[in-house]
Design an enzyme around this catalytic site. Structure first.
Site, PDB file in Angstrom:
ATOM      1  N   HIS A 199      -8.244  -3.126  -6.573  1.00 15.55           N
ATOM      2  CA  HIS A 199      -7.628  -4.323  -5.998  1.00 15.55           C
ATOM      3  C   HIS A 199      -8.403  -4.851  -4.794  1.00 15.55           C
ATOM      4  O   HIS A 199      -8.905  -4.108  -3.960  1.00 15.55           O
ATOM      5  CB  HIS A 199      -6.144  -4.105  -5.688  1.00 15.55           C
ATOM      6  CG  HIS A 199      -5.802  -3.196  -4.553  1.00 15.55           C
ATOM      7  ND1 HIS A 199      -5.747  -3.639  -3.246  1.00 15.55           N
ATOM      8  CD2 HIS A 199      -5.438  -1.897  -4.523  1.00 15.55           C
ATOM      9  CE1 HIS A 199      -5.369  -2.646  -2.460  1.00 15.55           C
ATOM     10  NE2 HIS A 199      -5.183  -1.580  -3.211  1.00 15.55           N
ATOM     11  N   ASP A 254      -8.496   0.996   2.136  1.00 12.09           N
ATOM     12  CA  ASP A 254      -7.549   0.709   1.059  1.00 12.09           C
ATOM     13  C   ASP A 254      -7.542  -0.804   0.860  1.00 12.09           C
ATOM     14  O   ASP A 254      -6.907  -1.527   1.620  1.00 12.09           O
ATOM     15  CB  ASP A 254      -6.162   1.225   1.447  1.00 12.09           C
ATOM     16  CG  ASP A 254      -5.098   0.953   0.406  1.00 12.09           C
ATOM     17  OD1 ASP A 254      -5.439   0.482  -0.694  1.00 12.09           O
ATOM     18  OD2 ASP A 254      -3.917   1.180   0.708  1.00 12.09           O
ATOM     19  N   GLU A 305      -2.102  -6.397  -5.161  1.00 11.32           N
ATOM     20  CA  GLU A 305      -1.613  -5.033  -5.412  1.00 11.32           C
ATOM     21  C   GLU A 305      -0.660  -4.583  -4.325  1.00 11.32           C
ATOM     22  O   GLU A 305       0.354  -3.925  -4.592  1.00 11.32           O
ATOM     23  CB  GLU A 305      -2.806  -4.077  -5.507  1.00 11.32           C
ATOM     24  CG  GLU A 305      -2.438  -2.668  -5.993  1.00 11.32           C
ATOM     25  CD  GLU A 305      -2.042  -1.695  -4.885  1.00 11.32           C
ATOM     26  OE1 GLU A 305      -1.602  -0.575  -5.201  1.00 11.32           O
ATOM     27  OE2 GLU A 305      -2.170  -2.051  -3.691  1.00 11.32           O
ATOM     28  N   GLU A 306      -0.980  -4.925  -3.078  1.00 11.51           N
ATOM     29  CA  GLU A 306      -0.210  -4.416  -1.945  1.00 11.51           C
ATOM     30  C   GLU A 306       1.205  -4.985  -1.868  1.00 11.51           C
ATOM     31  O   GLU A 306       2.033  -4.499  -1.095  1.00 11.51           O
ATOM     32  CB  GLU A 306      -0.948  -4.708  -0.633  1.00 11.51           C
ATOM     33  CG  GLU A 306      -2.279  -3.975  -0.467  1.00 11.51           C
ATOM     34  CD  GLU A 306      -2.134  -2.481  -0.266  1.00 11.51           C
ATOM     35  OE1 GLU A 306      -0.984  -1.983  -0.262  1.00 11.51           O
ATOM     36  OE2 GLU A 306      -3.162  -1.804  -0.113  1.00 11.51           O
ATOM     37  N   ASP A 332      -8.259   3.679  -6.597  1.00  4.67           N
ATOM     38  CA  ASP A 332      -7.559   3.371  -5.361  1.00  4.67           C
ATOM     39  C   ASP A 332      -7.729   4.559  -4.414  1.00  4.67           C
ATOM     40  O   ASP A 332      -8.463   5.508  -4.729  1.00  4.67           O
ATOM     41  CB  ASP A 332      -6.075   3.089  -5.629  1.00  4.67           C
ATOM     42  CG  ASP A 332      -5.462   2.107  -4.648  1.00  4.67           C
ATOM     43  OD1 ASP A 332      -5.778   2.201  -3.438  1.00  4.67           O
ATOM     44  OD2 ASP A 332      -4.656   1.256  -5.062  1.00  4.67           O
TER      45      ASP A 332
END
Length: 353
Positions: free
Chosen positions: A69, A178, A208-209, A231
């Site tokens: 992501h 991340d 994604e988050e 990830d």
């Protein structure tokens, strides 16, 4: 360290902003790197960058999907007060106690540096001093009057963290690892791939988050047979943490995910990744994460036929904090395993057993 990872490229990827739903700048940066490495690439309606590398022996049209992501945990401006201070909402999960005095960049008509502030401890009541801060306690100071702020900033503008990557002993330390580590890893994997058996869809996903949104859309469109998300995961290998809570450890290799709160990884994919790593002498460790989730869930569930899905995770200290810390060897082992898995996925018996 230069022989292990391309720190210059990683640094550029990390510093390029991309809040959830506003990933265009980091997506464009990735396109620069991958456009000559794949047979085709395109951007879908939600903003996923989908890169296709054709397989060499694929009579059944098998599809393998990788997902990394693009978005980073960020903020959005919700209010400008009479003195020019900003209030904001989070985009992704934050630990409020880590935000005090953090430098940020507000992405308005121009990028403006700012700092997060809250009430100083000197004027807190005894009760306030014992309470954990809340997101609503914080504001952003741009050092400008309201009139000056409003020339550049509007409600809805995004905000990202401002931190440089540094080498810290044997480790690297910086913001938004991340999931910019995985973006870097997927780029490097595409650079190293030569002949692969099945069609590979390398997807740089969005949002994604805030709920695995991009991966779900991409998987529905691609309908992959196999999928691997890339990830980060928690490395609680720090003082005061008992062994059973460590999840992973830095320097022990890429983590083969078995379980997280959103996915029970397919036992066949877990076995395939472990066997491939062991046979290729790639350092790996197991990951069971009892909270949190990754794009694995979107890949596994949202294709029309479902997918045989798993994940590789990079161990990370201080996840979702101001800075995060990783080991270059873990990054390299993730790249190595993705390359080997891409090249040998047709050799494994994928029948249920």
């Amino acid at each position: 360290m230069k022989d292990i990872i391309d720190l210059e490229l990683l640094t550029d990827i990390v510093k390029t902003p991309g809040a959830p739903g506003y990933e265009s700048r980091i997506r464009n940066r990735v396109i620069e790197e991958i456009k000559d490495l794949v047979d085709e690439w395109y951007i879908d309606h939600i903003g996923n960058l989908i890169c296709v590398k054709k397989g060499s022996k694929n009579p059944d049209g098998k599809k393998l999907m990788y997902a990394a992501h693009l978005d980073e945990i960020s903020f959005m401006v919700t209010h400008i007060d009479d003195a020019g201070f900003l209030k904001f909402h989070t985009l992704g999960g934050f630990d409020p106690k880590t935000l005090t005095s953090m430098r940020v960049i507000v992405h308005g008509k121009e990028d403006l540096p700012g700092v997060m502030g809250c009430k100083p401890i000197h004027i807190m009541s005894p009760e306030e001093r014992t309470k954990a801060p809340k997101i609503s306690d914080f504001y952003i100071d741009l050092g400008l009057s309201k009139e000056e702020v409003e020339k550049y900033v509007s409600v809805g503008d995004t905000i990202t963290r401002k931190q440089e990557i540094i080498q810290m002993g044997n480790l690297i330390n910086g913001k938004s690892f991340d999931n910019r580590l995985s973006v870097y890893i997927l780029i490097e994997t595409l650079k190293q791939l030569k002949t692969i058996p099945y069609d590979l869809y390398a997807v740089f996903t969005v949002q994604e988050e805030v709920g695995l949104r991009g991966a779900s859309v991409a998987s529905h469109g691609i309908n992959p047979d196999f999928g691997i998300a890339i990830d980060v995961t928690i490395a609680n290998d720090t003082p005061g943490v008992p062994g059973h809570e460590k999840v992973t450890e830095l320097g022990k290799g890429t983590a083969v995910k078995i379980f997280d709160a959103s996915t029970i990884c397919d036992y066949r994919m877990v076995d395939f990744l472990k066997r491939t790593a062991t046979n290729s002498e790639i350092t790996w460790q197991s990951e069971i994460l009892t909270a949190g989730g990754t794009d694995t869930a979107g890949i596994q569930r949202m294709g029309k036929n479902g997918a045989i899905a798993g994940a590789l995770s990079i161990p990370l200290r201080y996840v979702h904090q101001v800075i995060e810390t990783a080991h270059p060897e873990d990054i390299k082992s993730t790249i190595d395993l993705l390359v080997k898995a891409s090249e040998s996925i047709d050799t494994y018996n994928w029948e249920h057993r």
